[in-house]
Scaffold this motif. Structure first.
Motif, PDB file in Angstrom:
ATOM      1  N   GLN A  52       0.870  -1.314  -0.091  1.00 28.49           N
ATOM      2  CA  GLN A  52       0.062  -0.007   0.081  1.00 28.49           C
ATOM      3  C   GLN A  52       0.734   1.416  -0.129  1.00 28.49           C
ATOM      4  O   GLN A  52       0.491   2.118  -0.833  1.00 28.49           O
ATOM      5  N   ILE A  53       1.968   1.194   0.753  1.00 32.79           N
ATOM      6  CA  ILE A  53       2.844   2.416   0.829  1.00 32.79           C
ATOM      7  C   ILE A  53       3.527   2.655  -0.591  1.00 32.79           C
ATOM      8  O   ILE A  53       3.537   3.611  -1.169  1.00 32.79           O
ATOM      9  N   ASN A  54       3.955   1.268  -1.213  1.00 33.30           N
ATOM     10  CA  ASN A  54       4.578   1.579  -2.570  1.00 33.30           C
ATOM     11  C   ASN A  54       3.696   2.098  -3.568  1.00 33.30           C
ATOM     12  O   ASN A  54       4.053   2.872  -4.337  1.00 33.30           O
ATOM     13  N   ARG A  55       2.290   1.336  -3.363  1.00 31.72           N
ATOM     14  CA  ARG A  55       1.464   2.135  -4.550  1.00 31.72           C
ATOM     15  C   ARG A  55       0.961   3.664  -4.149  1.00 31.72           C
ATOM     16  O   ARG A  55       1.077   3.972  -5.204  1.00 31.72           O
ATOM     17  N   PHE A  56       0.862   3.839  -3.073  1.00 32.89           N
ATOM     18  CA  PHE A  56       0.626   5.475  -2.692  1.00 32.89           C
ATOM     19  C   PHE A  56       1.641   6.111  -3.487  1.00 32.89           C
ATOM     20  O   PHE A  56       1.726   7.371  -3.854  1.00 32.89           O
ATOM     21  N   ILE A  57       2.997   5.868  -3.158  1.00 28.10           N
ATOM     22  CA  ILE A  57       4.091   6.592  -3.347  1.00 28.10           C
ATOM     23  C   ILE A  57       4.235   6.791  -5.174  1.00 28.10           C
ATOM     24  O   ILE A  57       4.348   7.874  -5.693  1.00 28.10           O
ATOM     25  N   ASN A  58       4.000   5.662  -5.719  1.00 29.68           N
ATOM     26  CA  ASN A  58       3.969   5.439  -7.204  1.00 29.68           C
ATOM     27  C   ASN A  58       2.737   6.599  -7.770  1.00 29.68           C
ATOM     28  O   ASN A  58       2.943   7.067  -8.638  1.00 29.68           O
ATOM     29  N   GLU A  59       1.645   6.368  -6.913  1.00 31.85           N
ATOM     30  CA  GLU A  59       0.593   7.326  -7.438  1.00 31.85           C
ATOM     31  C   GLU A  59       0.800   8.619  -7.301  1.00 31.85           C
ATOM     32  O   GLU A  59       0.652   9.556  -7.958  1.00 31.85           O
ATOM     33  N   TRP A  60       1.534   9.118  -6.238  1.00 27.69           N
ATOM     34  CA  TRP A  60       2.104  10.323  -5.772  1.00 27.69           C
ATOM     35  C   TRP A  60       2.831  10.948  -6.927  1.00 27.69           C
ATOM     36  O   TRP A  60       2.782  12.173  -7.490  1.00 27.69           O
ATOM     37  N   VAL A  61       3.930  10.253  -7.300  1.00 27.10           N
ATOM     38  CA  VAL A  61       4.759  10.417  -8.372  1.00 27.10           C
ATOM     39  C   VAL A  61       4.171  10.851  -9.595  1.00 27.10           C
ATOM     40  O   VAL A  61       4.394  11.855 -10.277  1.00 27.10           O
TER      41      VAL A  61
END
Length: 264
Positions: A52-61
């Motif tokens: 979930q953290i990785n997905r959030f960061i990728n979406e943020w980028v």
């Protein structure tokens, strides 16, 4: 759509230009940075698994890339977009206000749910055939046959319990037409057979323990529709509370709506 909502979020609150901070930088896009402190504020504690953290960061980028590109060509000054932003923000504020005035005020008892069921009993019928099953999935035919033998052989409960644990089996309800074709056909044409299979699909082998078949038109019991009734009552009573809040605002405010609205 997810990108659009995330871009709107960034457009509203932005991701501030990078400032000196002791917080760890998790990601950077040009002059924008996402820090550990930002993540603490933006991501709910219950949604912080590694994935979930990785997905959030990728979406943020990705969203920040889009936001930055939009700013560079002046879309952040577009009159129509700004008006859309303001309308969206008004809706958020209005919804938040409603929530502060209604949250926790809807009370639904078991008696309410039983009364609703009795008054509307004739509306609760199955629209399609359903089956209550236990589903075992095995990678090999030999293993699948062993599962079936254990289930049908009348072995001690301990052996059966071991199967449920090993294969993470749960009792669930499935509807006709919602399964892959060969499983669907096998289950709903079983004609009294309790345990069917092995059924081959995509290189795996299925054993199905059919506990009960419920035909279309069967009346649904209270236990089957309990949550559905709760949601219905909750929505109905929420709507009443919302209407009461809005009516109180009308009473306390000066409101004028022209009776002669003409738009060319």
């Amino acid at each position: 759509m997810k990108h659009l909502m995330f871009v709107i979020f960034v457009f509203f609150f932005s991701c501030s230009l990078e400032k000196k901070s002791a917080s760890q930088v998790l990601a950077r896009v040009n002059n924008y940075a996402l820090t550990a402190n930002d993540l603490e504020e933006l991501l709910h504690p219950g949604r912080r698994t590694e994935n979930q953290i990785n997905r959030f960061i990728n979406e943020w980028v990705e969203s920040t890339l889009l936001y930055d590109a939009a700013v560079k060509i002046g879309l952040n000054k577009d009159r129509i977009l700004l008006a859309s932003r303001d309308r969206f923000y008004k809706k958020i504020l209005g919804s938040s206000f409603i929530k502060t005035r209604t949250q926790g005020k809807v009370m639904i008892t078991e008696g309410d749910i039983r009364d609703y069921y009795q008054k509307n009993k004739n509306s609760f019928y199955l629209e399609t055939d359903e089956a209550i099953i236990r589903h075992f999935l095995s990678p090999s035919l030999k293993e699948a046959r062993s599962i079936k033998k254990t289930l049908t052989g009348g072995r001690e409960k301990e052996k059966t319990a071991e199967l449920f644990t090993k294969y993470s089996v749960e009792t669930k309800t499935v509807k006709r037409g919602h399964l892959i074709k060969n499983l669907d056909v096998a289950i709903f044409t079983a004609k009294g057979k309790n345990i069917i299979g092995p059924i081959t699909s995509a290189g795996s082998y299925h054993i199905i323990d059919i506990l009960r078949i419920k035909n279309r038109g069967t009346q649904r019991g209270l236990e089957d529709v309990y949550d559905e009734i709760y949601q219905r009552l909750s929505k109905e009573r929420d709507a009443v509370l919302v209407r009461e809040v809005i009516d109180s605002l009308y009473a306390a405010s000066s409101v004028f709506i022209s009776p002669n609205i003409q738009i060319k």
